[in-house]
Design an enzyme around this catalytic site. Sequence first.
Site, PDB file in Angstrom:
ATOM      1  N   LYS A  82     -61.200 -13.518   7.768  1.00 15.60           N
ATOM      2  CA  LYS A  82     -62.080 -12.463   7.287  1.00 15.60           C
ATOM      3  C   LYS A  82     -62.846 -11.828   8.438  1.00 15.60           C
ATOM      4  O   LYS A  82     -63.265 -12.506   9.368  1.00 15.60           O
ATOM      5  CB  LYS A  82     -63.074 -13.023   6.265  1.00 15.60           C
ATOM      6  CG  LYS A  82     -62.452 -13.349   4.911  1.00 15.60           C
ATOM      7  CD  LYS A  82     -63.524 -13.763   3.920  1.00 15.60           C
ATOM      8  CE  LYS A  82     -62.943 -13.982   2.532  1.00 15.60           C
ATOM      9  NZ  LYS A  82     -63.980 -14.387   1.568  1.00 15.60           N
ATOM     10  N   ARG A 138     -56.473 -24.540  -1.319  1.00 12.94           N
ATOM     11  CA  ARG A 138     -57.466 -24.544  -0.232  1.00 12.94           C
ATOM     12  C   ARG A 138     -58.618 -25.486  -0.574  1.00 12.94           C
ATOM     13  O   ARG A 138     -59.071 -26.260   0.267  1.00 12.94           O
ATOM     14  CB  ARG A 138     -57.963 -23.119  -0.026  1.00 12.94           C
ATOM     15  CG  ARG A 138     -59.019 -22.917   1.062  1.00 12.94           C
ATOM     16  CD  ARG A 138     -59.190 -21.422   1.273  1.00 12.94           C
ATOM     17  NE  ARG A 138     -60.435 -21.054   1.890  1.00 12.94           N
ATOM     18  CZ  ARG A 138     -60.642 -20.958   3.205  1.00 12.94           C
ATOM     19  NH1 ARG A 138     -59.659 -21.266   4.042  1.00 12.94           N
ATOM     20  NH2 ARG A 138     -61.811 -20.582   3.701  1.00 12.94           N
TER      21      ARG A 138
END
Length: 308
Positions: free
Chosen positions: A177, A248
């Site tokens: 990100k 995740r």
Amino acid sequence: MSGAHAEAFLEMLAAERGAAPNTLKAYARDLDDFAAHARQGGRGLHDADADLLRDYMAALARAGLSPRTQARRLSCLKQFHLFLAREGVRPDNPADLLDAPRLAAPLPRFLSESEVDSLLAACAPGADSEAPGARRWLVARAALEMLYASGLRISELLALPRRSLVGAAQMLLVRGKGGRERVVPLSAAARTAAEALVAHDRAQGSPYLFPGRDPRRPLTRQGFDRILHDVGLRAGLDPERLSPHVLRHSFATHMLARGADLRALQVLLGHADIATTQIYTHVLAERLRQALEAHHPLAQATAGTKST
């Protein structure tokens, strides 16, 4: 819609903030609901005070609305009254005096270690590895191994270039990100599965490790979701429980359960703030509880008393 001020507020959200149509509809409903409450007290939408707002929030709680819905409506009212203040319609923002309902932090959903093992085992292509559709299971195995071994986001995984596997490096350079780069480990099993996929796709000449139907583009998120759905069915797991983010979460949860450091986990996951990583401390709390029950002398004494 309740009044010109509300319409002007929604127009501002659309023009200046690019609010989505569904967001605008939700805000319009929230303002209509508050306007109806205000009229019962002989007030208008634009001249509410803090007491009226508190009474409205209390009414929402009595009606059984969830804290999250209450918080969303208060956010709408805060933004609306701030807009009125900036436009000179009123001198203050009475909603600033109200606190949002406390929201319980949602615990991350994750799989057990045995469930992850079942998913990986379900990726076997079957007796004929050259049969039509066999590539699907090569993609599934490589993707699941890498997601679970490295804690990658699905966007990070699908954007990986094929050159990521050049050489014998045991680490991957990932762009996360905000364009932030980090290095994550690549397990031997994950590398083997990824190399099998690359060997199968060699003739395509795609620049991506996980090419889509058009080799010039990566596999889409929706395409991977369909593969994960099929793997879940093969493994006997409810596909509704499965998503790349659940994998995740499983990576992070299992790492902590086996003694990983929270700071190290923050780096592996690519979190800018450790507060984001702390959602996984529920695992640490459970480990501490088990350690206390197993080793504290008073806990052992209590257990001995119960058994007699």
